[in-house]
Scaffold this active site. Structure first.
Site, PDB file in Angstrom:
ATOM      1  N   SER A   9       0.849  -1.195   0.000  1.00 36.05           N
ATOM      2  CA  SER A   9       0.000   0.000   0.000  1.00 36.05           C
ATOM      3  C   SER A   9       0.876   1.233   0.000  1.00 36.05           C
ATOM      4  O   SER A   9       1.652   1.461   0.942  1.00 36.05           O
ATOM      5  CB  SER A   9      -0.894   0.011   1.239  1.00 36.05           C
ATOM      6  OG  SER A   9      -1.486   1.291   1.353  1.00 36.05           O
ATOM      7  N   HIS A  33      -1.349  -1.309  -4.040  1.00 42.65           N
ATOM      8  CA  HIS A  33      -2.640  -0.915  -3.477  1.00 42.65           C
ATOM      9  C   HIS A  33      -2.632   0.601  -3.303  1.00 42.65           C
ATOM     10  O   HIS A  33      -1.693   1.158  -2.718  1.00 42.65           O
ATOM     11  CB  HIS A  33      -2.797  -1.636  -2.139  1.00 42.65           C
ATOM     12  CG  HIS A  33      -4.090  -1.456  -1.444  1.00 42.65           C
ATOM     13  ND1 HIS A  33      -5.231  -2.174  -1.759  1.00 42.65           N
ATOM     14  CD2 HIS A  33      -4.442  -0.646  -0.404  1.00 42.65           C
ATOM     15  CE1 HIS A  33      -6.214  -1.824  -0.949  1.00 42.65           C
ATOM     16  NE2 HIS A  33      -5.768  -0.896  -0.116  1.00 42.65           N
ATOM     17  N   ASP A  35      -4.727   3.727  -1.871  1.00 46.57           N
ATOM     18  CA  ASP A  35      -5.805   4.121  -0.964  1.00 46.57           C
ATOM     19  C   ASP A  35      -6.288   5.533  -1.268  1.00 46.57           C
ATOM     20  O   ASP A  35      -5.546   6.495  -1.093  1.00 46.57           O
ATOM     21  CB  ASP A  35      -5.322   4.051   0.483  1.00 46.57           C
ATOM     22  CG  ASP A  35      -5.174   2.615   0.962  1.00 46.57           C
ATOM     23  OD1 ASP A  35      -6.152   1.862   0.860  1.00 46.57           O
ATOM     24  OD2 ASP A  35      -4.080   2.253   1.437  1.00 46.57           O
ATOM     25  N   MET A  37      -8.797   8.404  -0.202  1.00 46.68           N
ATOM     26  CA  MET A  37      -9.615   8.835   0.954  1.00 46.68           C
ATOM     27  C   MET A  37     -10.061  10.276   0.742  1.00 46.68           C
ATOM     28  O   MET A  37      -9.290  11.098   0.247  1.00 46.68           O
ATOM     29  CB  MET A  37      -8.804   8.742   2.240  1.00 46.68           C
ATOM     30  CG  MET A  37      -8.198   7.365   2.489  1.00 46.68           C
ATOM     31  SD  MET A  37      -7.413   7.303   4.109  1.00 46.68           S
ATOM     32  CE  MET A  37      -6.518   5.750   3.994  1.00 46.68           C
ATOM     33  N   HIS A  66      -8.397   1.337  -3.731  1.00 46.37           N
ATOM     34  CA  HIS A  66      -9.327   1.119  -2.608  1.00 46.37           C
ATOM     35  C   HIS A  66      -9.937   2.469  -2.265  1.00 46.37           C
ATOM     36  O   HIS A  66      -9.255   3.341  -1.724  1.00 46.37           O
ATOM     37  CB  HIS A  66      -8.549   0.516  -1.431  1.00 46.37           C
ATOM     38  CG  HIS A  66      -9.357   0.357  -0.190  1.00 46.37           C
ATOM     39  ND1 HIS A  66      -8.773   0.148   1.040  1.00 46.37           N
ATOM     40  CD2 HIS A  66     -10.701   0.355   0.045  1.00 46.37           C
ATOM     41  CE1 HIS A  66      -9.717   0.035   1.972  1.00 46.37           C
ATOM     42  NE2 HIS A  66     -10.896   0.171   1.389  1.00 46.37           N
ATOM     43  N   MET A  68     -12.028   4.799  -0.197  1.00 45.26           N
ATOM     44  CA  MET A  68     -12.674   5.082   1.093  1.00 45.26           C
ATOM     45  C   MET A  68     -13.277   6.471   0.964  1.00 45.26           C
ATOM     46  O   MET A  68     -12.762   7.463   1.503  1.00 45.26           O
ATOM     47  CB  MET A  68     -11.639   4.990   2.223  1.00 45.26           C
ATOM     48  CG  MET A  68     -11.254   3.540   2.526  1.00 45.26           C
ATOM     49  SD  MET A  68      -9.634   3.387   3.294  1.00 45.26           S
ATOM     50  CE  MET A  68      -8.618   3.444   1.829  1.00 45.26           C
ATOM     51  N   MET A 137     -11.608  -5.750   5.638  1.00 46.16           N
ATOM     52  CA  MET A 137     -10.721  -4.872   6.410  1.00 46.16           C
ATOM     53  C   MET A 137     -10.411  -5.486   7.760  1.00 46.16           C
ATOM     54  O   MET A 137     -11.313  -5.935   8.476  1.00 46.16           O
ATOM     55  CB  MET A 137     -11.349  -3.491   6.568  1.00 46.16           C
ATOM     56  CG  MET A 137     -11.501  -2.802   5.227  1.00 46.16           C
ATOM     57  SD  MET A 137     -10.785  -1.172   5.061  1.00 46.16           S
ATOM     58  CE  MET A 137      -9.208  -1.242   5.817  1.00 46.16           C
ATOM     59  N   ASP A 175      -6.770  -6.288   4.520  1.00 45.70           N
ATOM     60  CA  ASP A 175      -6.155  -4.961   4.506  1.00 45.70           C
ATOM     61  C   ASP A 175      -6.160  -4.386   5.918  1.00 45.70           C
ATOM     62  O   ASP A 175      -7.223  -4.142   6.489  1.00 45.70           O
ATOM     63  CB  ASP A 175      -6.958  -4.068   3.543  1.00 45.70           C
ATOM     64  CG  ASP A 175      -6.360  -2.677   3.383  1.00 45.70           C
ATOM     65  OD1 ASP A 175      -5.261  -2.428   3.900  1.00 45.70           O
ATOM     66  OD2 ASP A 175      -7.006  -1.846   2.717  1.00 45.70           O
TER      67      ASP A 175
HETATM   68  C1  DX5 Z   1      -6.150   1.778   5.749  1.00 49.15           C
HETATM   69  C2  DX5 Z   1      -5.824   1.411   4.316  1.00 49.15           C
HETATM   70  C3  DX5 Z   1      -4.750   0.411   4.215  1.00 49.15           C
HETATM   71  C4  DX5 Z   1      -3.416   0.832   4.811  1.00 49.15           C
HETATM   72  C5  DX5 Z   1      -2.799  -0.391   5.391  1.00 49.15           C
HETATM   73  O1  DX5 Z   1      -7.390   2.375   5.798  1.00 49.15           O
HETATM   74  O2  DX5 Z   1      -6.960   0.883   3.656  1.00 49.15           O
HETATM   75  O3  DX5 Z   1      -4.584  -0.025   2.879  1.00 49.15           O
HETATM   76  O4  DX5 Z   1      -2.541   1.410   3.882  1.00 49.15           O
HETATM   77  O5  DX5 Z   1      -1.655  -0.018   6.091  1.00 49.15           O
HETATM   78  P1  DX5 Z   1      -0.909  -1.042   7.069  1.00 49.15           P
HETATM   79  O6  DX5 Z   1      -0.529  -2.230   6.237  1.00 49.15           O
HETATM   80  O7  DX5 Z   1       0.248  -0.252   7.567  1.00 49.15           O
HETATM   81  O8  DX5 Z   1      -1.892  -1.401   8.138  1.00 49.15           O
HETATM   82 ZN    ZN Z   2      -6.608  -0.049   1.665  1.00 42.71          ZN
END
Ligand code: DX5
Ligand code: ZN
Length: 229
Positions: A9, A33, A35, A37, A66, A68, A137, A175
């Protein structure tokens, strides 16, 4: 049923050097990956279509986005157009999640749906026959570096059962808090795609770190096979 994959990620990477960070881990993986947000769905802001477009130009790795965000209907198609290979959204924010799955597939993307640690699998039951990936998650979405929640593991096994009874083919991605120490329990339960942010990017040797997570996942399956023999 699926080969095991680690998806580093980039949330834990240096955003000023994203192309180099992705190139750094590329020899060890097939996907990264991403993210997205929006500061509404989760209390954090990251990146959007322009960054995905720049990443697309910088790497041939599979881009696993991903989302969010509170408005995937507006922004998921833009993330696809920017070059993501897969988009995963949280379906409870959508009036017609199946319609959005179909729209994104028609746009040429693979599609996933995500559930938070406290959300039951029943929330996405109707979508399971239609998706490429189920993201389970293992922390509350929003931030990297949180502690893995082991109480989520039984939901992975439930998803494996649901997949078999539906004769579906979706990948099962976990994740949050995935590391050499935690990945084994998720692999043994049936997860095949392992997002790892801090466990990869917080280490100086990203290739070794990503391979160590994958090796730990394979080792857990091997141990399970031996225990059954
Ligand atoms: C958190 C993200 C994850 C995050 C995971 O909301 O969706 O993808 O990057 O990070 P680690 O592996 O450090 O928990
Ligand atoms: Zn994620």
């Amino acid at each position: 049923m699926h080969d095991l994959r680690v998806a580093p990620s980039i949330l834990s990477a240096d955003f000023a050097r994203l192309a180099d960070e992705v190139a750094d881990v590329a020899p060890a993986v097939r996907m990264v990956h991403v993210d997205v947000m929006d500061g509404h769905y989760v209390p954090n802001l990251t990146l959007g279509p322009p960054v995905v477009r720049s990443l697309r130009a910088a790497t041939e790795l599979f881009l696993d986005a991903h989302l969010m965000i509170s408005d995937p209907r507006t922004y998921a198609p833009q993330i696809v157009a920017a070059g993501a290979d897969s988009v995963t959204f949280h379906p409870e924010v959508e009036d017609d999640p199946l319609g959005l799955v179909e729209l994104l597939r028609d746009a040429g993307s693979q599609v996933g749906v995500a559930i938070r640690p406290h959300q039951p699998l029943s929330l996405v039951e109707e979508l399971l026959p239609h998706i490429d990936m189920l993201l389970i998650m293992t922390v509350q979405p929003g931030f990297g570096g949180q502690a893995f929640q082991p109480d989520v593991v039984p939901k992975i096994a439930e998803a494996v059962e649901a997949r078999a009874s539906l004769r579906a083919r979706f990948r099962i991605e976990v994740d949050g808090g995935i590391s050499v120490a935690t990945v084994g329990s998720t692999a043994a339960a049936g997860a095949d795609t392992f997002v790892a942010g801090s466990a990869v990017f917080d280490h100086p040797d990203r290739v070794a770190a990503a391979r160590a997570v994958l090796d730990a996942a394979h080792a857990a399956l091997g141990a399970g096979a031996q225990a059954r023999a």
